[in-house]
Design an enzyme around this catalytic site. Structure first.
Site, mmCIF file in Angstrom:
data_model
loop_
_atom_site.group_PDB
_atom_site.id
_atom_site.type_symbol
_atom_site.label_atom_id
_atom_site.label_comp_id
_atom_site.label_asym_id
_atom_site.label_seq_id
_atom_site.Cartn_x
_atom_site.Cartn_y
_atom_site.Cartn_z
ATOM 1 C CB SER A 144 -0.932 0.097 1.455
ATOM 2 O OG SER A 144 -1.747 -1.028 1.309
ATOM 3 C CG HIS A 165 -2.083 -0.571 -4.484
ATOM 4 N ND1 HIS A 165 -2.585 0.522 -4.242
ATOM 5 C CD2 HIS A 165 -1.967 -1.226 -3.328
ATOM 6 C CE1 HIS A 165 -3.065 0.507 -3.294
ATOM 7 N NE2 HIS A 165 -2.686 -0.475 -2.415
ATOM 8 C CD GLU A 177 -3.043 3.059 -7.307
ATOM 9 O OE1 GLU A 177 -3.419 4.286 -7.326
ATOM 10 O OE2 GLU A 177 -2.316 2.807 -6.395
ATOM 11 C CG ASN A 215 -3.444 3.420 -0.747
ATOM 12 O OD1 ASN A 215 -4.668 3.595 -0.619
ATOM 13 N ND2 ASN A 215 -2.767 2.390 -0.469
HETATM 14 C C1 LIG Z 1 -5.616 0.398 1.614
HETATM 15 C C2 LIG Z 1 -5.133 0.295 0.476
HETATM 16 O O1 LIG Z 1 -3.945 0.035 -0.117
HETATM 17 C C3 LIG Z 1 -6.088 0.264 -0.893
HETATM 18 C C4 LIG Z 1 -7.506 0.241 -0.606
HETATM 19 O O2 LIG Z 1 -8.121 -0.944 -0.571
HETATM 20 S S1 LIG Z 1 -8.331 1.515 0.018
HETATM 21 C C5 LIG Z 1 -10.205 1.098 -0.106
HETATM 22 C C6 LIG Z 1 -10.672 0.879 -1.280
HETATM 23 N N1 LIG Z 1 -12.073 0.291 -0.979
HETATM 24 C C7 LIG Z 1 -13.087 1.212 -0.878
HETATM 25 O O3 LIG Z 1 -13.122 2.368 -1.016
HETATM 26 C C8 LIG Z 1 -14.261 0.503 -0.712
HETATM 27 C C9 LIG Z 1 -15.576 1.411 -0.590
HETATM 28 N N2 LIG Z 1 -16.889 0.714 -0.275
HETATM 29 C C10 LIG Z 1 -17.375 0.183 -1.491
HETATM 30 O O4 LIG Z 1 -17.080 0.437 -2.605
HETATM 31 C C11 LIG Z 1 -18.900 -0.339 -1.135
HETATM 32 O O5 LIG Z 1 -19.255 0.011 0.179
HETATM 33 C C12 LIG Z 1 -18.558 -1.968 -1.016
HETATM 34 C C13 LIG Z 1 -18.577 -2.337 -2.674
HETATM 35 C C14 LIG Z 1 -17.480 -2.459 -0.292
HETATM 36 C C15 LIG Z 1 -19.887 -2.775 -0.610
HETATM 37 O O6 LIG Z 1 -20.945 -1.974 -1.225
HETATM 38 P P1 LIG Z 1 -22.195 -1.825 -0.376
HETATM 39 O O7 LIG Z 1 -23.264 -1.330 -1.227
HETATM 40 O O8 LIG Z 1 -21.772 -0.776 0.821
HETATM 41 O O9 LIG Z 1 -22.735 -3.294 0.502
HETATM 42 P P2 LIG Z 1 -23.181 -4.690 -0.068
HETATM 43 O O10 LIG Z 1 -24.606 -4.244 -0.294
HETATM 44 O O11 LIG Z 1 -23.083 -5.431 1.087
HETATM 45 O O12 LIG Z 1 -22.318 -4.776 -1.419
HETATM 46 C C16 LIG Z 1 -22.820 -4.488 -2.507
HETATM 47 C C17 LIG Z 1 -22.337 -5.318 -3.679
HETATM 48 O O13 LIG Z 1 -21.248 -5.921 -3.508
HETATM 49 C C18 LIG Z 1 -21.152 -7.202 -3.403
HETATM 50 N N3 LIG Z 1 -19.939 -7.660 -2.636
HETATM 51 C C19 LIG Z 1 -19.513 -6.497 -1.508
HETATM 52 N N4 LIG Z 1 -18.396 -7.253 -0.998
HETATM 53 C C20 LIG Z 1 -18.039 -8.566 -1.760
HETATM 54 C C21 LIG Z 1 -16.909 -9.498 -1.711
HETATM 55 N N5 LIG Z 1 -15.991 -9.599 -0.929
HETATM 56 N N6 LIG Z 1 -17.167 -10.638 -2.612
HETATM 57 C C22 LIG Z 1 -18.006 -10.435 -3.636
HETATM 58 N N7 LIG Z 1 -19.133 -9.473 -3.556
HETATM 59 C C23 LIG Z 1 -19.151 -8.605 -2.783
HETATM 60 C C24 LIG Z 1 -22.181 -7.511 -2.525
HETATM 61 O O14 LIG Z 1 -22.858 -9.046 -2.903
HETATM 62 C C25 LIG Z 1 -23.381 -6.581 -3.406
HETATM 63 O O15 LIG Z 1 -23.781 -7.196 -4.560
HETATM 64 P P3 LIG Z 1 -25.224 -6.678 -5.191
HETATM 65 O O16 LIG Z 1 -25.359 -5.187 -4.687
HETATM 66 O O17 LIG Z 1 -25.090 -6.889 -6.671
HETATM 67 O O18 LIG Z 1 -26.111 -7.535 -4.333
HETATM 68 N N1 LIG Z 2 -5.979 -3.976 3.756
HETATM 69 C C1 LIG Z 2 -6.083 -3.235 2.578
HETATM 70 O O1 LIG Z 2 -7.315 -2.443 2.156
HETATM 71 C C2 LIG Z 2 -5.256 -3.488 1.608
HETATM 72 C C3 LIG Z 2 -4.111 -3.653 1.714
HETATM 73 N N2 LIG Z 2 -2.759 -3.783 0.920
HETATM 74 C C4 LIG Z 2 -1.498 -4.120 1.154
HETATM 75 O O2 LIG Z 2 -1.673 -5.687 0.963
HETATM 76 C C5 LIG Z 2 -0.599 -6.353 1.818
HETATM 77 C C6 LIG Z 2 -1.675 -7.522 2.582
HETATM 78 O O3 LIG Z 2 -2.713 -6.672 3.337
HETATM 79 P P1 LIG Z 2 -3.851 -7.307 3.910
HETATM 80 O O4 LIG Z 2 -4.057 -8.592 3.014
HETATM 81 O O5 LIG Z 2 -4.806 -6.351 4.495
HETATM 82 O O6 LIG Z 2 -3.227 -7.729 5.272
HETATM 83 P P2 LIG Z 2 -3.714 -9.137 6.353
HETATM 84 O O7 LIG Z 2 -3.111 -8.928 7.662
HETATM 85 O O8 LIG Z 2 -5.260 -9.392 6.104
HETATM 86 O O9 LIG Z 2 -3.043 -10.621 5.622
HETATM 87 C C7 LIG Z 2 -1.729 -10.736 5.490
HETATM 88 C C8 LIG Z 2 -1.401 -12.124 5.283
HETATM 89 O O10 LIG Z 2 -0.032 -12.164 5.167
HETATM 90 C C9 LIG Z 2 0.343 -13.666 5.845
HETATM 91 N N3 LIG Z 2 1.663 -13.268 6.037
HETATM 92 C C10 LIG Z 2 2.559 -12.487 6.750
HETATM 93 N N4 LIG Z 2 3.846 -12.682 6.571
HETATM 94 C C11 LIG Z 2 3.992 -13.810 5.713
HETATM 95 C C12 LIG Z 2 5.142 -14.497 5.202
HETATM 96 N N5 LIG Z 2 6.240 -14.266 5.458
HETATM 97 N N6 LIG Z 2 4.954 -15.381 4.317
HETATM 98 C C13 LIG Z 2 3.615 -15.947 3.979
HETATM 99 N N7 LIG Z 2 2.354 -15.088 4.649
HETATM 100 C C14 LIG Z 2 2.726 -14.348 5.340
HETATM 101 C C15 LIG Z 2 -0.298 -13.325 7.228
HETATM 102 O O11 LIG Z 2 -0.356 -14.814 7.823
HETATM 103 C C16 LIG Z 2 -1.832 -12.868 6.694
HETATM 104 O O12 LIG Z 2 -2.641 -13.825 6.425
HETATM 105 C C17 LIG Z 2 -0.035 -5.253 2.760
HETATM 106 O O13 LIG Z 2 1.120 -4.858 2.175
HETATM 107 C C18 LIG Z 2 -1.053 -4.059 2.650
HETATM 108 O O14 LIG Z 2 -0.565 -2.982 2.733
HETATM 109 C C19 LIG Z 2 -3.095 -3.386 -0.341
HETATM 110 C C20 LIG Z 2 -4.388 -2.745 -0.849
HETATM 111 C C21 LIG Z 2 -5.394 -2.805 0.149
#
Ligand SMILES: CC(=O)CC(=O)SCCNC(=O)CCNC(=O)[C@H](O)C(C)(C)COP(=O)(O)OP(=O)(O)OC[C@H]1O[C@@H](n2cnc3c(N)ncnc32)[C@H](O)[C@@H]1OP(=O)(O)O
Ligand SMILES: NC(=O)C1=CN([C@@H]2O[C@H](COP(=O)(O)OP(=O)(O)OC[C@H]3O[C@@H](n4cnc5c(N)ncnc54)[C@H](O)[C@@H]3O)[C@@H](O)[C@H]2O)C=CC1
Length: 310
Positions: A144, A165, A177, A215
Site C-alpha cells: 500500500s 496494487h 495500479e 492511497n
Molecule cells: C489500503 C489500500 O492499499 C487500498 C484500498 O484498498 S483502499 C479501500 C478501497 N475500497 C473502498 O474504498 C471501498 C468502498 N466501499 C465500497 O465500494 C462499497 O461499500 C462495497 C463495494 C465494499 C460494498 O458495497 P455496499 O453497497 O456498501 O454493501 P453491500 O450491499 O454489502 O455490497 C454491494 C455489492 O457488492 C457485493 N460484494 C461486496 N463485497 C463483496 C465481496 N467481498 N465479494 C463478492 N461480492 C461482494 C455484494 O454482494 C453486493 O452485490 P449486489 O449489490 O449486486 O447484491
Molecule cells: N487492507 C487493504 O485494504 C489493503 C492492503 N494492501 C496491502 O496488501 C498487503 C496485505 O494486506 P492485508 O491483506 O490487508 O493484510 P492481512 O493482515 O489481512 O493479511 C496478511 C497475510 O499475510 C500473511 N503473512 C505474513 N507474513 C507472511 C510470510 N512471511 N509469508 C507468507 N504469509 C505471510 C499473514 O499470515 C496474513 O494472512 C499489505 O502490504 C497491505 O499494505 C493493499 C491494498 C489494500
C-alpha cells in the site's frame, strides 16, 4: 564463446518468456487482499498457488473465498443454482494452497506478494524467492505504501519487478495500479498491465511514489478525519454520514479505515512519517495508535472505530 552463447540465449529466453502470457500465478499472503487477488485470478482462468504461514490460515482464507463466490454466484446464476455450484467449484479447483513459498515459485510466471506491510519481512521473502524462481518469473508487490524499488532491492531481478496494487474488496473494486520503478523493463511493465486487464480490471500507471495515486489521496483524508475527532470537532458517525451524503463516498472514512484494517492504516502512516517527518499530513494519530495497541484493528477483529458482528 560457448559461455557467451549460453548467457545470450538465457537473456533472450528471459525477455521473450517475460512477454509470454501469464498463466501460473503465485499469491503470497492469504489475508484480506491475497485471498481476493487469488479468487479473481482463478475466476479469470489462471492457475493459482496461494501461500500463507499455516494451513489453518489458508483454510480460513479458502472459506472466505467461498463466501465471496457465493455472493457472486447468487447474482450470476440467480435462476440456476446448480450452475452456480459448478462455477464456484471450478474456480476453487484452480487454487492450490502451500505453506512454503519457494515450492510454487519454482514453477510460476508471476509472484504477487500480499503479506504484512513491513519492508524487512517483504525483502526477506523476495530474497528467498529470487533464488527459487526461474529467470522469466515476474515479481510484484501489492504494498500500500512501501517503495517498490526498496522491496525489489532484495533481489537480482530489478528489471522484472513492479507493483500491482489492488483495492479492497478485490472482487468488487475495478482498479489496479501498475507501478514501474526506474529499473522495471518495458516487457515486464506490459506483462503486468496485460495481466491486470486479463483479471478484468482497469489499469492505471504510476511512478514509484509514496501511496501511488489512490492511497496518496485516501490515507491523508482518513487521517484528517481522525484528527477532526481528536480535536472534538465531530463524531465518527457524523463524519461518515457527512462524507457519504455530502460527498457521495460509498463508505465514510471511519467505516473505510475499519474495512482496510487499522493495523494496515497505521503501518502506512508510520512508514511515511519516518521518511517524511516534516509533512503535516503524515503525522501519527494518538487515537489510531491507541486502538491498534488495544488490538482493535477494525472488521478483522470485530472492533475498531465501530463494533462489528463477527
Ligand atoms: C489500503 C489500500 O492499499 C487500498 C484500498 O484498498 S483502499 C479501500 C478501497 N475500497 C473502498 O474504498 C471501498 C468502498 N466501499 C465500497 O465500494 C462499497 O461499500 C462495497 C463495494 C465494499 C460494498 O458495497 P455496499 O453497497 O456498501 O454493501 P453491500 O450491499 O454489502 O455490497 C454491494 C455489492 O457488492 C457485493 N460484494 C461486496 N463485497 C463483496 C465481496 N467481498 N465479494 C463478492 N461480492 C461482494 C455484494 O454482494 C453486493 O452485490 P449486489 O449489490 O449486486 O447484491
Ligand atoms: N487492507 C487493504 O485494504 C489493503 C492492503 N494492501 C496491502 O496488501 C498487503 C496485505 O494486506 P492485508 O491483506 O490487508 O493484510 P492481512 O493482515 O489481512 O493479511 C496478511 C497475510 O499475510 C500473511 N503473512 C505474513 N507474513 C507472511 C510470510 N512471511 N509469508 C507468507 N504469509 C505471510 C499473514 O499470515 C496474513 O494472512 C499489505 O502490504 C497491505 O499494505 C493493499 C491494498 C489494500
Amino acid at each position: 564463446m560457448a559461455q557467451f552463447l549460453q548467457v545470450f540465449s538465457r537473456s533472450i529466453s528471459a525477455s521473450s518468456s517475460a512477454m509470454a502470457q501469464i498463466k501460473h500465478v503465485t499469491v503470497i499472503g492469504s489475508g484480506l487482499m491475497g485471498s481476493g487477488i487469488a479468487q479473481v485470478a482463478a475466476a479469470t482462468g489462471h492457475n493459482v498457488a496461494l501461500v500463507d504461514q499455516t494451513d489453518d490460515i489458508l483454510g480460513k482464507s479458502m472459506a472466505n473465498m467461498n463466501k465471496s463466490l457465493q455472493r457472486v454466484a447468487k447474482k450470476k446464476f440467480a435462476d440456476d443454482p446448480k450452475g452456480g455450484e459448478t462455477f464456484i467449484s471450478e474456480i476453487i479447483s484452480r487454487i492450490k494452497t502451500e505453506t512454503d513459498p519457494t515450492v510454487p515459485a519454482a514453477n510460476t510466471d508471476l509472484v504477487i506478494e500480499a503479506i504484512v506491510e513491513n519492508l524487512d519481512v517483504k525483502q526477506k521473502l523476495f530474497k528467498s524467492l529470487d533464488e527459487a524462481a526461474p529467470q522469466h518469473t515476474i515479481f510484484a508487490s501489492n504494498t500500500s505504501s512501501l517503495p517498490i524499488g526498496d522491496i525489489a532491492a532484495s533481489t537480482k531481478r530489478l528489471d522484472r519487478f513492479g507493483g500491482l496494487h489492488y483495492f479492497n474488496p478485490v472482487p468488487m473494486m475495478k482498479l489496479v495500479e501498475v507501478i514501474r520503478t526506474p529499473d522495471t523493463n518495458d516487457e515486464t511493465f506490459k506483462s503486468l498491465v496485460d495481466f491486470g486487464k486479463a483479471m478484468g480490471k482497469v489499469t492505471v500507471e504510476c511512478k514509484d511514489t509514496p501511496g501511488f495515486i489512490v492511497n496518496r489521496l485516501l490515507v491523508p483524508y482518513m487521517l484528517e478525519a481522525v484528527r477532526l475527532v481528536e480535536r472534538g470537532d465531530a463524531s465518527p458517525r457524523d463524519i461518515d454520514t457527512a462524507m457519504k451524503l455530502g460527498a457521495g463516498y460509498p463508505m465514510g472514512p471511519f467505516e473505510l479505515a475499519d474495512y482496510v484494517g487499522l493495523d494496515t492504516t497505521k503501518f502506512i502512516i508510520d512508514g511515511w512519517y519516518e521518511k517524511f517527518p516534516e509533512n503535516p499530513l503524515f503525522q501519527p494519530s494518538p487515537l489510531l495508535n491507541k486502538l491498534v495497541s488495544e488490538g482493535n484493528l477494525g472488521m478483522k477483529t470485530g472492533k475498531g472505530f465501530y463494533s462489528h458482528k463477527k
